[in-house]
Enzyme design. Structure first.
Site, PDB file in Angstrom:
ATOM      1  N   SER A 120       0.867  -1.259  -0.003  1.00  0.00           N
ATOM      2  CA  SER A 120      -0.032   0.639   0.009  1.00  0.00           C
ATOM      3  C   SER A 120       1.068   1.326  -0.154  1.00  0.00           C
ATOM      4  CB  SER A 120      -0.644  -0.252   1.447  1.00  0.00           C
ATOM      5  OG  SER A 120       0.073  -0.083   2.076  1.00  0.00           O
ATOM      6  N   LYS A 121      -0.043   2.649   0.153  1.00  0.00           N
ATOM      7  CA  LYS A 121       0.629   3.782  -0.545  1.00  0.00           C
ATOM      8  C   LYS A 121       1.979   3.866   0.977  1.00  0.00           C
ATOM      9  CE  LYS A 121      -3.421   3.209  -0.394  1.00  0.00           C
ATOM     10  NZ  LYS A 121      -3.174   2.360   0.422  1.00  0.00           N
ATOM     11  N   ARG A 122       1.801   3.132   2.075  1.00  0.00           N
ATOM     12  CA  ARG A 122       2.056   3.164   3.008  1.00  0.00           C
ATOM     13  C   ARG A 122       3.763   2.633   2.980  1.00  0.00           C
ATOM     14  NH1 ARG A 122       2.612  -0.234   6.546  1.00  0.00           N
ATOM     15  NH2 ARG A 122       0.582  -2.205   5.685  1.00  0.00           N
ATOM     16  N   HIS A 123       3.921   1.942   1.976  1.00  0.00           N
ATOM     17  CA  HIS A 123       4.674   0.588   1.938  1.00  0.00           C
ATOM     18  C   HIS A 123       5.897   1.588   0.303  1.00  0.00           C
ATOM     19  CE1 HIS A 123       2.805  -2.202   2.584  1.00  0.00           C
ATOM     20  NE2 HIS A 123       4.290  -2.478   3.798  1.00  0.00           N
ATOM     21  N   GLY A 124       5.356   3.199   0.288  1.00  0.00           N
ATOM     22  CA  GLY A 124       5.811   3.954  -1.270  1.00  0.00           C
ATOM     23  C   GLY A 124       5.543   3.937  -1.699  1.00  0.00           C
TER      24      GLY A 124
END
Length: 492
Positions: free
Chosen positions: A253-257
């Site tokens: 997810s966006k959390r990972h970049g």
RNA sequence: GCUCCCAUCGUCUAGUGGUCUAGGACACCGCCCUCUCACGGCGGAGACAGGGGUUCGACUCCCCUUGGGAGUACCA
């Protein structure tokens, strides 16, 4: 077996995620390999979250990756419309058929009631499923609810006996106990169909032969199969591909970049590299080959070789692969790719002269094998185009302020100003002479010049850099560096 | 909770009962090339989750445990 028809059916609630892109890719590869049809369908039944912009971005992303669809938005086709929001009457028609045949019924339960029901089930540690309380409503009760102005949804009357088997092309035989199923909603109170209903109607009507999608849909498949059967539709072949995970093994997810295709595009990833990397994420050909051109993927792809386990997205490997593809580029192709961005940065004017073009290409040639992303050029090429240098502090300290640098630069400056033609052939002897004169390693001679002219200690070969930057600017920068050194020496 | 899926180096994976003292790629480390960086070349470290079976023989087949993931919505 009839014609192969596959589809990619994103919901326009955001960017095209790399997971979605990979699903699209696998569908595309299979369609092309088997001379089938690749359908693009927009699942925009979530009125809250679907947006026009999102549709645009998804189409753009598909085009960027070169995943051309045969039927769908902008293409038409005989099974349209390809936006679910434009197919509402179709869903209604099939829903009515289910009501008539007794396989669907109205349910007047409010969200609050349902919530309470689930809470109670949780407390009693029962399965969380609709208890079918509206399944046997009498006509009087129905009228009463309507008179009260209660809204209703349509629920599918699920078969609870026996099992439903999914013969998945990737996972193999998967058996579900029908006892698990509850009477799920197929038409919401606003008249919009739910995913599990619309997807079946569309796939059936669009004559999809293979449903290739993410594993998150595997659990939904038995519900869908029941609808296919209730409507007497042919059940397509299913293939559920494993999810893509982040480094911490949770869903990517966006959390990972970066996760969206447009984001990767903007950072300077090439479509060819994206395609190649995504293909290898969950699929492999043999124990030797890792670089595949698109046509090669089309020829060699097979669902049987798709891995069953989820894959961690490895940005490092993607970057490496992007570097591979950048190095394979003809210099003209590379130039065309960076031109718009370089014009934005004012490295180049709107209408570059031939001379400017050639110079830009020479610069690209000197940098080509040193970059992994096109955006790396922002930092590694700017000093060829802009006057103001951004000095790397560490490089200045380590190289320029090193003892002897001032003298070396002073000597070289004189020589560089004196040399007839400012070319690589003429430059080289100057440095060799300096090496002898100062009795230092070549590196000790070169590095101060490199930092003086580029602002950093990392760059292409110094003769290339000097030639490309030009005599006037090179010498001016060396003078500036000498001033810096003198100033620093006074300070200390 | 219930249901389903999955399990080989840090990561992506090859491997379909003996060819495995487990192969490749990325990443990592070292050396070489060298004006820095990169490219390239050479080499190194690094894995079959655990326990039971089945079998003459298990990374490969079965079961359990553990661990991860997904679904269980009037989201898709």
């Amino acid at each position: 077996m009839g014609q192969v028809r596959v589809r990619f059916a994103p919901s326009p609630t955001g960017h095209l995620h790399v997971g979605g892109a990979r699903t699209a890719l696998f569908n595309y590869l299979l369609a092309r390999q088997l001379q089938g049809v690749f359908v693009l369908r927009i699942e925009d039944t979530d009125m809250e979250r679907s947006t026009e912009e999102s549709v645009t971005v998804i189409l753009e992303s598909m085009e960027f990756l070169g995943l051309e669809w045969d039927e769908g938005p902008g293409k038409g086709g005989e099974f349209g419309p390809y936006f679910q929001s434009q197919r509402l009457d179709i869903y209604r028609k099939y829903a009515d058929m289910l009501v008539k045949s007794g396989r669907a019924y109205e349910c007047f339960c409010t969200p609050k009631e349902l919530d309470e029901m689930r809470q109670a089930q949780k407390q009693r540690k029962e399965d969380l499923k609709y208890d079918g309380r509206c399944r046997h409503l009498t006509e009087e009760q129905r009228q009463e609810f309507i008179k009260q102005g209660k809204k209703s949804v349509l629920r599918f009357k699920a078969e609870n006996e026996g099992v439903t088997v999914v013969n998945d092309l990737i996972k193999g035989k998967v058996t579900f106990d029908n006892h698990q199923l509850d009477d799920f909603v197929i038409i919401k109170s606003d008249g919009i169909p739910t995913y599990n209903f619309a997807v079946v109607i569309d796939d059936a009507l669009m004559q999809i032969s293979h449903v290739i999608r993410g594993e998150d849909h595997l659990s939904n498949t038995p519900k869908q199969i029941q609808i296919y059967k209730a409507l007497d539709f042919n059940v397509p072949r299913f293939a559920h591909m494993p999810m893509i995970l982040g480094p911490d093994k949770s869903l990517l997810s966006k959390r990972h970049g970066a996760t969206s295709v447009t984001q990767f595009r903007d950072e300077g990833y090439l479509p060819s590299a994206m395609i190649n990397y995504l293909a290898l994420l969950g699929w492999s050909y043999d124990d030797a080959q890792t670089i595949f051109a698109k046509q090669e993927l089309i020829d060699k792809f097979s669902l049987e070789k798709v891995s069953k386990n989820p894959a961690v997205f490895d940005i490092k490997k993607l970057q490496w692969m992007n570097g591979v593809y950048i190095r394979e580029l003809e210099i003209d192709e590379l130039y065309q790719m960076v031109l718009p961005h370089w014009q934005e940065l004012e490295f180049l004017p709107k209408n570059p002269s031939n001379e400017q073009k050639e110079r830009a290409k020479s610069i690209l040639k000197s940098l080509q094998e040193r970059i992994k992303l096109l955006s790396d050029l922002d930092d590694s090429a700017y000093y060829f185009f802009q006057d103001e240098l951004r000095y790397n502090e560490k490089a200045v300290r380590k190289v320029l302020y090193k003892e002897g640098s001032l003298e070396i630069l002073g000597y070289l400056l004189t020589e560089l100003l004196a040399v007839k033609e400012f070319t690589q052939e003429n430059l080289e002897p100057i440095f060799k002479q300096a090496q002898n004169k100062f009795e230092r390693k070549l590196g000790d001679i070169m590095q101060p010049v490199r930092v003086a002219v580029t602002g950093t200690n990392v760059s292409p070969g110094i003769y290339d850099v000097l030639g490309l930057v030009g005599r006037a600017k090179s010498c001016q920068r060396i003078k500036n560096a000498m001033e810096m050194i003198k100033f620093h020496q006074k300070e200390v």
